[in-house]
Design a protein around this motif. Structure first.
Motif, PDB file in Angstrom:
ATOM      1  N   ASN A 211     -42.895  20.685 -80.282  1.00  0.00           N
ATOM      2  CA  ASN A 211     -43.931  20.339 -79.305  1.00  0.00           C
ATOM      3  C   ASN A 211     -43.716  21.009 -77.951  1.00  0.00           C
ATOM      4  O   ASN A 211     -43.653  20.356 -76.911  1.00  0.00           O
ATOM      5  CB  ASN A 211     -44.006  18.810 -79.145  1.00  0.00           C
ATOM      6  N   HIS A 212     -43.623  22.335 -77.981  1.00  0.00           N
ATOM      7  CA  HIS A 212     -43.452  23.067 -76.724  1.00  0.00           C
ATOM      8  C   HIS A 212     -44.666  22.898 -75.806  1.00  0.00           C
ATOM      9  O   HIS A 212     -44.513  22.830 -74.575  1.00  0.00           O
ATOM     10  CB  HIS A 212     -43.200  24.546 -77.010  1.00  0.00           C
ATOM     11  N   ALA A 213     -45.853  22.828 -76.385  1.00  0.00           N
ATOM     12  CA  ALA A 213     -47.043  22.633 -75.555  1.00  0.00           C
ATOM     13  C   ALA A 213     -46.946  21.323 -74.784  1.00  0.00           C
ATOM     14  O   ALA A 213     -47.307  21.245 -73.597  1.00  0.00           O
ATOM     15  CB  ALA A 213     -48.298  22.653 -76.433  1.00  0.00           C
ATOM     16  N   GLY A 214     -46.461  20.281 -75.443  1.00  0.00           N
ATOM     17  CA  GLY A 214     -46.275  18.999 -74.771  1.00  0.00           C
ATOM     18  C   GLY A 214     -45.233  19.089 -73.675  1.00  0.00           C
ATOM     19  O   GLY A 214     -45.400  18.509 -72.591  1.00  0.00           O
ATOM     20  N   PHE A 215     -44.149  19.819 -73.942  1.00  0.00           N
ATOM     21  CA  PHE A 215     -43.123  19.981 -72.916  1.00  0.00           C
ATOM     22  C   PHE A 215     -43.693  20.646 -71.672  1.00  0.00           C
ATOM     23  O   PHE A 215     -43.395  20.233 -70.538  1.00  0.00           O
ATOM     24  CB  PHE A 215     -41.954  20.805 -73.449  1.00  0.00           C
ATOM     25  N   ILE A 267     -24.689  28.805 -76.320  1.00  0.00           N
ATOM     26  CA  ILE A 267     -25.327  27.506 -76.083  1.00  0.00           C
ATOM     27  C   ILE A 267     -24.425  26.551 -75.293  1.00  0.00           C
ATOM     28  O   ILE A 267     -24.908  25.845 -74.401  1.00  0.00           O
ATOM     29  CB  ILE A 267     -25.773  26.866 -77.409  1.00  0.00           C
ATOM     30  N   PRO A 268     -23.114  26.481 -75.534  1.00  0.00           N
ATOM     31  CA  PRO A 268     -22.280  25.598 -74.706  1.00  0.00           C
ATOM     32  C   PRO A 268     -22.388  25.931 -73.214  1.00  0.00           C
ATOM     33  O   PRO A 268     -22.415  25.032 -72.374  1.00  0.00           O
ATOM     34  CB  PRO A 268     -20.870  25.836 -75.245  1.00  0.00           C
ATOM     35  N   ARG A 269     -22.441  27.204 -72.899  1.00  0.00           N
ATOM     36  CA  ARG A 269     -22.581  27.625 -71.499  1.00  0.00           C
ATOM     37  C   ARG A 269     -23.933  27.191 -70.939  1.00  0.00           C
ATOM     38  O   ARG A 269     -24.003  26.674 -69.815  1.00  0.00           O
ATOM     39  CB  ARG A 269     -22.421  29.142 -71.416  1.00  0.00           C
ATOM     40  N   LEU A 270     -24.994  27.398 -71.698  1.00  0.00           N
ATOM     41  CA  LEU A 270     -26.322  27.016 -71.225  1.00  0.00           C
ATOM     42  C   LEU A 270     -26.423  25.505 -71.035  1.00  0.00           C
ATOM     43  O   LEU A 270     -26.982  25.026 -70.035  1.00  0.00           O
ATOM     44  CB  LEU A 270     -27.395  27.490 -72.203  1.00  0.00           C
ATOM     45  N   MET A 271     -25.877  24.750 -71.986  1.00  0.00           N
ATOM     46  CA  MET A 271     -25.929  23.289 -71.887  1.00  0.00           C
ATOM     47  C   MET A 271     -25.229  22.803 -70.624  1.00  0.00           C
ATOM     48  O   MET A 271     -25.746  21.940 -69.902  1.00  0.00           O
ATOM     49  CB  MET A 271     -25.279  22.654 -73.115  1.00  0.00           C
ATOM     50  N   ALA A 272     -24.065  23.351 -70.347  1.00  0.00           N
ATOM     51  CA  ALA A 272     -23.282  22.898 -69.200  1.00  0.00           C
ATOM     52  C   ALA A 272     -23.949  23.243 -67.873  1.00  0.00           C
ATOM     53  O   ALA A 272     -23.591  22.679 -66.833  1.00  0.00           O
ATOM     54  CB  ALA A 272     -21.882  23.502 -69.258  1.00  0.00           C
ATOM     55  N   ALA A 273     -24.923  24.165 -67.902  1.00  0.00           N
ATOM     56  CA  ALA A 273     -25.608  24.575 -66.677  1.00  0.00           C
ATOM     57  C   ALA A 273     -26.777  23.661 -66.320  1.00  0.00           C
ATOM     58  O   ALA A 273     -27.302  23.740 -65.206  1.00  0.00           O
ATOM     59  CB  ALA A 273     -26.122  26.009 -66.831  1.00  0.00           C
ATOM     60  N   LEU A 274     -27.187  22.796 -67.219  1.00  0.00           N
ATOM     61  CA  LEU A 274     -28.407  22.007 -67.030  1.00  0.00           C
ATOM     62  C   LEU A 274     -28.157  20.762 -66.184  1.00  0.00           C
ATOM     63  O   LEU A 274     -27.069  20.192 -66.176  1.00  0.00           O
ATOM     64  CB  LEU A 274     -28.973  21.595 -68.388  1.00  0.00           C
ATOM     65  N   ASP A 275     -29.216  20.339 -65.515  1.00  0.00           N
ATOM     66  CA  ASP A 275     -29.213  19.031 -64.852  1.00  0.00           C
ATOM     67  C   ASP A 275     -29.775  17.961 -65.788  1.00  0.00           C
ATOM     68  O   ASP A 275     -29.348  16.808 -65.740  1.00  0.00           O
ATOM     69  CB  ASP A 275     -30.047  19.091 -63.573  1.00  0.00           C
ATOM     70  N   VAL A 276     -30.736  18.346 -66.624  1.00  0.00           N
ATOM     71  CA  VAL A 276     -31.322  17.447 -67.618  1.00  0.00           C
ATOM     72  C   VAL A 276     -31.701  18.267 -68.842  1.00  0.00           C
ATOM     73  O   VAL A 276     -32.189  19.397 -68.703  1.00  0.00           O
ATOM     74  CB  VAL A 276     -32.594  16.736 -67.071  1.00  0.00           C
ATOM     75  N   LEU A 277     -31.454  17.713 -70.024  1.00  0.00           N
ATOM     76  CA  LEU A 277     -31.997  18.291 -71.247  1.00  0.00           C
ATOM     77  C   LEU A 277     -33.190  17.443 -71.670  1.00  0.00           C
ATOM     78  O   LEU A 277     -33.102  16.212 -71.703  1.00  0.00           O
ATOM     79  CB  LEU A 277     -30.970  18.306 -72.373  1.00  0.00           C
ATOM     80  N   ALA A 278     -34.296  18.096 -71.999  1.00  0.00           N
ATOM     81  CA  ALA A 278     -35.498  17.394 -72.448  1.00  0.00           C
ATOM     82  C   ALA A 278     -35.731  17.639 -73.930  1.00  0.00           C
ATOM     83  O   ALA A 278     -35.400  18.702 -74.457  1.00  0.00           O
ATOM     84  CB  ALA A 278     -36.713  17.857 -71.644  1.00  0.00           C
TER      85      ALA A 278
END
Length: 382
Positions: A211-215, A267-278
């Motif tokens: 559901n990328h459109a919803g995001f 992906i571990p690097r990208l995850m650690a950079a986030l403030d929130v995962l949706a």
């Protein structure tokens, strides 16, 4: 004990990644693993080979009509002579289960990694396979492993043998996924962003269920309140070459705030950079990205698809499937926490993964599953 894993394919996906984690942590003193892919070997096959695990392909191209492929699968199973056959995903459950039974294997376990079988989200051929699996489930597998409680209930409703179903959640490596301030800084530098920019992530392939459109609609609502937030998206076909994806973002008025990174191996690097995962998904079973983000200390704002709300528990935010305005509010609440609140929440989030979804314990449950498959005395509670 020889354990043969038969999986539909080895392209990047949640079930396929969980198989790799099982292979990485399986006790090789007790279990000797083999892998067979029904479809041509995908990009994950070299990772399996690097673990010292035999991986082969049946190279089936015609699905149920490919009798030559089925005969080849049968021959491979007879050659390996496994003590246990564990199949992953619907086509492998049906074809791998039948081939294993014809090869004389009694200890057969199916694997379910999906919980959305809605007609508008699932191909007709897949729904037909599910009906066949439901028909064969009382006698073909000895046990059926589901990665989520919601998936278990949905498949029972579809006619699967309820007494054979057990739930083992996905697991996560807290040494690989962890808080990392260096990653936070380097990703923002890569994207050309100031270090204090708030970053919301959506990690997942381009698929209707995600559901990328919803995001993007939720992102638009969020930008009305917090116009400087940026959105990081990664996964298969999440790139500027995907015109449908870009049009969705453009229609929602958020294209200029989005970064499309495609399929990544960091992906571990990208995850650690986030403030929130949706997670805006319409359908999930047990989404790996939630556990990966939480192991990284990142809070999650999710729709209640599959077991998503259960996974995040009281350290995340969940809304009804389809409620994109609610998802925007959930993201805003998490982004607006004070630094002290964010640090305290991050520690609680990581502890939840350690307590419920740590990979070593989850793989021990898989090993118990294989032991129980060899015991003809019905399902066990692990």
């Amino acid at each position: 004990m020889k354990v043969l894993f038969v999986i539909t394919g080895l392209s990047t996906g949640g079930a396929e990644m969980m198989l790799i984690k099982v292979l990485e942590h399986l006790d090789r003193r007790r279990f000797q693993p083999y892998v067979i892919s029904l479809s041509p070997l995908g990009e994950l096959a070299p990772r399996i080979s690097a673990l010292g695990v035999s991986v082969r392909s049946v190279d089936m191209k015609g699905g149920l009509s490919d009798m030559a492929g089925f005969v080849s699968l049968l021959r491979m199973i007879k050659t390996i002579r496994p003590d246990v056959v564990h199949t992953w995903m619907y086509h492998a459950d049906l074809l791998g289960g039948l081939a294993a039974r014809l090869a004389g294997v009694k200890a057969i376990g199916w694997g379910i990694h999906n919980s959305n079988l809605d007609a508008d989200k699932t191909k007709l051929s897949t729904r037909a396979i599910v009906r066949l699996c439901a028909f064969f489930s009382p006698w073909l597998p000895r046990l059926i492993l589901s990665c989520s409680e919601q998936a278990r209930l949905i498949h029972i409703e579809k006619g699967y043998a309820a007494e054979k179903m057990v739930v083992v959640p996905n697991g996560f490596d807290l040494m690989r996924f962890k808080p990392d301030n260096n990653a936070r800084h380097s990703v923002r530098k890569e994207l050309g962003l100031m270090q204090d920019v708030l970053l919301v992530g959506l990690i997942g392939r381009f698929d209707p269920q995600k559901n990328h459109a919803g995001f993007f609609r939720a992102a638009g609502y969020l930008l009305e309140k917090m116009p400087s937030v940026r959105f990081l998206l990664a996964g298969k076909n999440i790139a500027s070459a995907n015109s449908n994806l870009l049009q969705m973002a453009k229609d929602a008025g958020v294209l200029e705030n989005c970064h499309f990174l495609g399929l990544r191996d960091d992906i571990p690097r990208l995850m650690a950079a986030l403030d929130v995962l949706a997670s805006s998904s319409d359908g999930e079973a047990f989404p790996n990205v939630l556990g990966e983000a939480m192991a990284s200390g990142v809070p999650c704002a999710v729709t209640d698809a599959g077991d998503s709300a259960v996974i995040v528990g009281d350290v995340g935010r969940s809304v009804a499937v389809g409620d994109m305005r609610g998802l925007a509010v959930a993201m805003q609440e998490l982004l607006c926490l004070s630094p002290e609140e964010k640090q305290s929440l991050s520690e609680k989030i990581r502890h939840r993964v350690l307590s419920h979804y740590e990979i070593s314990q989850v793989v021990r449950d898989y090993e118990d599953f294989y032991i129980h498959l060899t015991q003809d005395n019905g399902p066990k509670c692990f």
